[in-house]
Design an enzyme around this catalytic site. Structure first.
Site, short mmCIF file in Angstrom:
data_model
loop_
_atom_site.label_atom_id
_atom_site.label_comp_id
_atom_site.label_asym_id
_atom_site.label_seq_id
_atom_site.Cartn_x
_atom_site.Cartn_y
_atom_site.Cartn_z
N ARG A 1 0.83 -1.19 0.00
CA ARG A 1 0.00 0.00 0.00
C ARG A 1 0.88 1.26 0.00
O ARG A 1 2.09 1.18 0.27
CB ARG A 1 -0.92 0.00 1.22
N LYS B 1 1.39 1.99 7.20
CA LYS B 1 1.68 1.20 8.41
C LYS B 1 2.55 1.98 9.38
O LYS B 1 3.19 2.97 9.04
CB LYS B 1 2.37 -0.11 8.03
N TYR C 1 -1.25 4.82 10.41
CA TYR C 1 -1.65 3.89 11.46
C TYR C 1 -0.48 3.72 12.43
O TYR C 1 0.68 3.63 12.00
CB TYR C 1 -2.01 2.52 10.88
N HIS D 1 -1.14 2.01 16.14
CA HIS D 1 -1.41 0.84 16.98
C HIS D 1 -0.36 0.73 18.09
O HIS D 1 0.37 -0.26 18.19
CB HIS D 1 -1.44 -0.44 16.13
N GLU E 1 -6.17 5.22 13.39
CA GLU E 1 -7.12 4.32 14.04
C GLU E 1 -7.84 4.93 15.23
O GLU E 1 -8.79 4.32 15.75
CB GLU E 1 -6.44 3.01 14.46
N SER F 1 -10.87 -2.18 8.11
CA SER F 1 -11.61 -3.19 8.85
C SER F 1 -12.57 -3.94 7.94
O SER F 1 -12.78 -5.14 8.08
CB SER F 1 -12.37 -2.55 10.01
N ASP G 1 -3.31 -6.34 15.38
CA ASP G 1 -2.64 -5.03 15.39
C ASP G 1 -2.69 -4.38 16.77
O ASP G 1 -1.83 -3.57 17.10
CB ASP G 1 -3.31 -4.09 14.38
#
Length: 371
Positions: free
Chosen positions: A15, A75, A94, A96, A118, A134, A270
């Site tokens: 991505r 990511k 993101y 996490h 997120e 999701s 994650d």
């Protein structure tokens, strides 16, 4: 503002933070965008397309991080990327953080302004920047689970939908949010027998109205989870506590008593995973076996369908990227409480309560840093 897009370096992650149309949105508003060469080439987004959209192409991630005022990724930054961040630089991706003390410590040390997709909220509730991934992960969970029920991949040799005269497999879905709903759609479509568990009775009622006797709904508690898991051929874990570590709802003892050759897919990995036996895996080596149960715990599942995922993600992220670039992070966060909820780490401080609690940091409210 100068916005930078590095090539993703996590295992089998194809991505990209900005598509050419997203670059055009920023350039049309007077911003500059630099993109690392071949950042989107694996999903058919060439350097020429980025150039046509108004971006400049640079050779290395080091140059992207050194020059850009804001880094847009997909990511969480890997250790070598964290080391290139600088104080005051915006990181929009993101994160996490709750199950990842090493990354958190690196981001705190960097002094960067770290905004997590997120935990950004939406006007109608929910987590709109997490939702598209999701949706993808929920649908992929059934696809991956069905594949790993095949004997050649370690499963019991079961066709999820069965055939006439042979009963279908039993799919148990823990959590009826975005992940669970999309997994449910795929599982019902496959012909499997489906049980979904959640603590939200209203949500279970909605699903029952839509699917009727094609599914079973159960209020989620320890007893119901245990009974469902022990009868399951495939279990999908799709629980989420925004920004916090996922609760361990399926214990090691339950795993030990499951059918041999059954499969669990931990979409919550994650955030640390909701199975006690889970640990993150990669697309290159996606599964491991505990007590005869196949565990699929890939931490970036949507990366397997990277083109679809990239465009779906950009649809959700570009609006806030434009706001951050146009106003700067302080003004953008001051103007939008939902974007402000995305601030997790800022200038060496933890600004998201669930992360601070999970990792034993002092909590600094985001509001206090906006003056």
């Amino acid at each position: 503002m100068l916005v930078g897009v590095p090539k993703e370096i996590k295992n089998h992650e194809y991505r990209v933070g900005l598509t050419p149309p997203s670059v055009h949105e920023l350039v049309a508003r007077g911003h500059q965008v630099i993109v690392q060469t071949n950042a989107g080439s694996e999903i058919g987004l060439s350097d020429d397309q980025y150039l046509a959209a108004g971006a400049s192409i640079v050779e290395t991630a080091k140059e992207v991080f050194a020059r850009a005022d804001m880094i847009v990724k997909v990511k969480e930054p890997q250790p070598q990327e964290c080391a290139m961040l600088r104080a005051g630089q915006i990181l929009y991706t993101y994160l996490h953080l709750a199950p990842d003390p090493e990354q958190t410590a690196a981001l705190v040390h960097s002094g960067a302004v770290c905004i997590a997709y997120e935990t950004i909220t939406g006007q109608g509730g929910g987590l709109p920047l997490l939702a598209p991934m999701s949706e993808v992960a929920g649908r992929m969970a059934i696809q991956a689970g069905a594949a790993h029920l095949e004997k050649s991949k370690g499963g019991m040799g079961l066709l999820l939908g069965g055939v006439p005269g042979v009963a279908p497999g039993h799919v148990v879905i823990i959590g009826a949010g975005v992940v669970g709903t999309n997994a449910l759609q795929m599982a019902v479509g496959s012909g499997a027998r489906v049980t979904v568990l959640d603590k939200n009775i209203d949500r279970l009622r909605q699903l029952d109205l839509v699917y009727g006797n094609r599914i079973s709904t159960l209020y989620s508690n320890a007893h119901a989870i245990e009974e469902a898991v022990l009868s399951a051929d495939l279990v999908v874990g799709g629980v989420l506590v925004p920004g916090a570590a996922a609760p361990k709802l399926v214990t090691r003892n339950m795993i030990a008593r499951m059918k041999k050759g059954s499969v669990v897919v931990d979409v919550a990995i994650d955030q640390g995973g909701c199975f006690e036996t889970s640990h993150p895996t990669t697309h290159a080596d996606p599964t491991f076996v505990v007590d005869g149960v196949v565990h699929y715990c890939v931490a970036n599942m949507p990366g397997a369908v990277a083109r679809t995922s990239t465009f779906a993600l950009n649809n959700a992220t570009i609006g806030h990227a434009v706001a951050l670039a146009g106003k700067g992070w302080r003004q953008a966060l001051a103007d939008d409480v939902h974007l402000r909820n995305g601030l997790n780490v800022c200038q060496g401080k933890i600004t998201y309560g669930a992360v601070a609690e999970a990792l034993n940091y002092d909590y600094t409210p985001a509001d206090s840093l906006l003056d």
